[in-house]
Design an enzyme around this catalytic site. Sequence first.
Site, PDB file in Angstrom:
ATOM      1  N   TYR A  14      33.130  24.826 -17.025  1.00 13.33           N
ATOM      2  CA  TYR A  14      33.516  24.921 -18.440  1.00 13.33           C
ATOM      3  C   TYR A  14      35.022  24.748 -18.657  1.00 13.33           C
ATOM      4  O   TYR A  14      35.598  25.309 -19.578  1.00 13.33           O
ATOM      5  CB  TYR A  14      33.055  26.261 -19.034  1.00 13.33           C
ATOM      6  CG  TYR A  14      31.682  26.676 -18.616  1.00 13.33           C
ATOM      7  CD1 TYR A  14      30.554  26.038 -19.132  1.00 13.33           C
ATOM      8  CD2 TYR A  14      31.484  27.693 -17.689  1.00 13.33           C
ATOM      9  CE1 TYR A  14      29.282  26.407 -18.742  1.00 13.33           C
ATOM     10  CE2 TYR A  14      30.210  28.073 -17.284  1.00 13.33           C
ATOM     11  CZ  TYR A  14      29.111  27.423 -17.816  1.00 13.33           C
ATOM     12  OH  TYR A  14      27.858  27.787 -17.415  1.00 13.33           O
ATOM     13  N   HIS A  15      35.655  23.941 -17.819  1.00 11.04           N
ATOM     14  CA  HIS A  15      37.097  23.710 -17.936  1.00 11.04           C
ATOM     15  C   HIS A  15      37.392  22.349 -18.568  1.00 11.04           C
ATOM     16  O   HIS A  15      38.372  21.690 -18.223  1.00 11.04           O
ATOM     17  CB  HIS A  15      37.760  23.823 -16.557  1.00 11.04           C
ATOM     18  CG  HIS A  15      37.588  25.163 -15.920  1.00 11.04           C
ATOM     19  ND1 HIS A  15      37.788  25.379 -14.569  1.00 11.04           N
ATOM     20  CD2 HIS A  15      37.223  26.365 -16.438  1.00 11.04           C
ATOM     21  CE1 HIS A  15      37.557  26.665 -14.301  1.00 11.04           C
ATOM     22  NE2 HIS A  15      37.219  27.274 -15.408  1.00 11.04           N
ATOM     23  N   PHE A  16      36.536  21.915 -19.475  1.00 14.04           N
ATOM     24  CA  PHE A  16      36.736  20.615 -20.124  1.00 14.04           C
ATOM     25  C   PHE A  16      37.998  20.638 -20.979  1.00 14.04           C
ATOM     26  O   PHE A  16      38.406  21.679 -21.493  1.00 14.04           O
ATOM     27  CB  PHE A  16      35.497  20.236 -20.961  1.00 14.04           C
ATOM     28  CG  PHE A  16      34.968  21.328 -21.849  1.00 14.04           C
ATOM     29  CD1 PHE A  16      35.447  21.487 -23.138  1.00 14.04           C
ATOM     30  CD2 PHE A  16      33.976  22.190 -21.406  1.00 14.04           C
ATOM     31  CE1 PHE A  16      34.955  22.484 -23.977  1.00 14.04           C
ATOM     32  CE2 PHE A  16      33.463  23.189 -22.221  1.00 14.04           C
ATOM     33  CZ  PHE A  16      33.957  23.337 -23.505  1.00 14.04           C
TER      34      PHE A  16
END
Length: 521
Positions: free
Chosen positions: A472-474
């Site tokens: 979830y590090h977009f």
Amino acid sequence: MALESKRMFISVAAAAIIIFSGFCYAQNSPAYGFVKHAADAPRVSYHDYIIVGGGTAGCPLAATLSERFDVLVLERGGSPYGNPNVSNLASFGENLAYLTPTSPAQRFVSEDGVVNARARCLGGGTCINAGFYSRASHREVMDMGLNAKLAGQSFRWVERELVFRPQLTDWTSAFRAGLRRPSPQDFTYEHFEGTKVGGTTFDPTGHRHTAADLLKYADHSRITVLLRATAQRILFKNVTGQHKNPQAYGVVYKDETGNIHEARLKGFSAGEIILAAGALGSPQLLMLSGVGPADHLKSFGIEVVLDQPMVGHGIADNPLNIFAVPSPESLTIAPPQVVGIRPGYYVESLTGFLAAAILGDNSFQGGLIAEKLARPLSRGYLRLKNLDPEDNPSVTYNYFTEPEDLRTCVEALQTVMRVIDTQALSEFRYPNQTVEYLQVLTASLVVNNRTRSAQDATSLEQYCRDLAQTLYHFHGGCEVGKVVDHEYRVIGVNGLRVIDASTFSFSPGTNPMIIKSSYVS
């Protein structure tokens, strides 16, 4: 208002969302009299600064700006306080799995077929993440063009208020020994190549601390935070001006009952509208407001305020790949507490029902060892699906389209396999299960919507591609130098900035719960 009096330090905490677990209680709501529901707001209000998004960027920014200015925060989600799914470590899985139109986590699936999530809660990603904390490195701070002194002050502020030292479990200690390469310091917030113990935003009782806690530093007489306030579009004037840039002057937002409100900048103020809606929300709102690729906007009937083809362009996500390690004994629940920092990738681990949640198999007993690319070269794009700002936009990350990303992933998986095969982890494994067997097993357990191949069990290249997941590090979509300038002002319009992960060209630190420094001027 004099220019000097307007200069204000911005402190922005951008959260990592990684996997974490434990036990605690629901936190009581602090005495935030300035936090209200949008349904109780006037139809029109006036402010010096309007911040769209009360997350890891918006909360500390609002608290800081309110020392001198009248600030309004528009947060589309609810409060984290009193919600056990948010506050309790033991409820981490439920928090991500509880999916309603108002839940703190909003799931989306990229066009690449990877299941992902974004925050919808005051406090942003710190309300749904697993709390692993690490600073950006000095080099990354410099690469981002930030003031190193101010960044350091901001790091220390957040660390003082939100961050704790974790207690390692036997599994995590064995994992650390398996990684072998110690850093100059064992426990540290700093980013060093080697192996280190990082921080956590869960205290020793298992209570989650979020960016919303930083609102206690706000001047209560100068700030208003509205919950369930979904921004619909930014208002501009001078749209057809020949010699002036369009000027942002307000935001249209909808409350939870469906009523429409307007927040406007004060006529005498030189304040601004600041987007802190996240790496999906900020480029989406710009497009819905007429700032983006003209042909794309026209296809939805949106009036073009500024043809800006780079909005939504160049987005990226750091792909994750895992190996599942079944254990003959029940393991103590352990979130990622230790990270192996290598050139081009990071290695982390977790155990307990969090591992089961990642795999989508509640019967799984054991641990996971994961690798994540540090700076993927593959880039994608974000586009609108419709005109509803509450819906997710369409996102394509193009995982592993760049050959270098695939080479790095293979190298990282080879490191994972070596760690699994160390003596340190042997007591937590079934002795007859080789790493080759674990590759086959994991390929049968990983949940995503990507095409599978029989080669997943034998080819690490195919394994990387087909079994890609996310931490979830977009990021990206409003990058510095392309959509915003180095002061985070949207290029080509006045009175509008973006200050969240959409401005990143890379995800800083092992997990991007970082502080970013800038000025409002």
